[in-house]
Design an enzyme around this catalytic site. Structure first.
Site, short mmCIF file in Angstrom:
data_model
loop_
_atom_site.label_atom_id
_atom_site.label_comp_id
_atom_site.label_asym_id
_atom_site.label_seq_id
_atom_site.Cartn_x
_atom_site.Cartn_y
_atom_site.Cartn_z
N HIS A 48 -1.23 27.50 4.87
CA HIS A 48 -0.80 28.23 3.68
C HIS A 48 -1.13 29.71 3.80
O HIS A 48 -1.89 30.13 4.68
CB HIS A 48 -1.44 27.63 2.40
CG HIS A 48 -2.92 27.74 2.35
ND1 HIS A 48 -3.77 26.68 2.52
CD2 HIS A 48 -3.72 28.81 2.12
CE1 HIS A 48 -5.02 27.09 2.42
NE2 HIS A 48 -5.03 28.38 2.17
P1 TYD Z 1 -6.74 23.36 0.17
O1 TYD Z 1 -6.82 24.80 -0.17
O2 TYD Z 1 -5.39 22.76 0.34
O3 TYD Z 1 -7.63 23.07 1.48
P2 TYD Z 1 -7.46 23.48 3.02
O4 TYD Z 1 -6.53 24.65 3.09
O5 TYD Z 1 -8.86 23.82 3.43
O6 TYD Z 1 -6.96 22.30 3.77
O7 TYD Z 1 -7.57 22.57 -0.92
C1 TYD Z 1 -7.88 21.19 -0.79
C2 TYD Z 1 -8.03 20.59 -2.18
O8 TYD Z 1 -9.12 21.18 -2.89
C3 TYD Z 1 -6.82 20.79 -3.05
O9 TYD Z 1 -6.64 19.60 -3.81
C4 TYD Z 1 -7.19 21.92 -3.98
C5 TYD Z 1 -8.69 21.79 -4.10
N1 TYD Z 1 -9.39 23.08 -4.28
C6 TYD Z 1 -9.97 23.37 -5.50
O10 TYD Z 1 -9.93 22.60 -6.47
N2 TYD Z 1 -10.64 24.56 -5.63
C7 TYD Z 1 -10.75 25.44 -4.62
O11 TYD Z 1 -11.38 26.51 -4.78
C8 TYD Z 1 -10.12 25.12 -3.35
C9 TYD Z 1 -10.17 26.07 -2.19
C10 TYD Z 1 -9.45 23.93 -3.24
#
Ligand code: TYD
Length: 131
Positions: A48
């Site tokens: 992302h």
């Molecule tokens: P995501 O940003 O997609 O993780 P990565 O890029 O590390 O694979 O986030 C994973 C999950 O955690 C998603 O359901 C959103 C949640 N999340 C929060 O609730 N708060 C946060 O600050 C972050 C970064 C993620």
């Protein structure tokens, strides 16, 4: 595409310590902190970009790779030093992988969590950065 921030290591013969002071050592006001650990070596996280969010990413233990893409080129940054942070501004596509078993990555973020700030589709990202 990115900057590396070197933190000053304090501490003594007994061990190391890195202090991070908001608005002094980090180029934005920190609104959120989160950390990632227990990720498989072959997992690829991220996929992302952010429309507004800025982050400083610190491998406080272990090491991993960040693949960064500004819409024109791709670069891999190997993060391995607990006294060095990867500073990412907005509109950078990122994927992170090759986590060592002991890897803990701490992220300092400029905004609260907002799903609307994410660009999760690479073609959409390319469109937005081309504007
Ligand atoms: P995501 O940003 O997609 O993780 P990565 O890029 O590390 O694979 O986030 C994973 C999950 O955690 C998603 O359901 C959103 C949640 N999340 C929060 O609730 N708060 C946060 O600050 C972050 C970064 C993620």
């Amino acid at each position: 595409m990115y900057q590396l921030i070197n933190f000053t290591v304090r501490g003594d013969y007994q061990g190391n310590l890195v202090p991070i002071e908001a608005e002094k050592d980090i180029p934005f006001k920190i609104k959120r902190v989160y950390y990632i650990w227990g990720t498989d070596y072959n997992a690829v996280r991220g996929h992302h970009a952010h429309r507004k969010l800025e982050q400083v990413i610190i491998p406080i233990a272990g090491n991993c790779d960040f693949i960064l893409d500004d819409g024109k080129k791709r670069e891999t940054v190997h993060l391995y030093s607990p006294n060095q942070g990867l500073y990412l501004k907005h509109n950078i596509w990122r994927e992170f992988t090759h986590f060592s078993k002991d890897c803990v990555v701490m992220v300092l973020a400029s905004e609260h969590y907002d799903e609307g700030d994410y660009i999760r589709d690479y073609e959409q990202f390319k469109k937005e950065v081309a504007k």
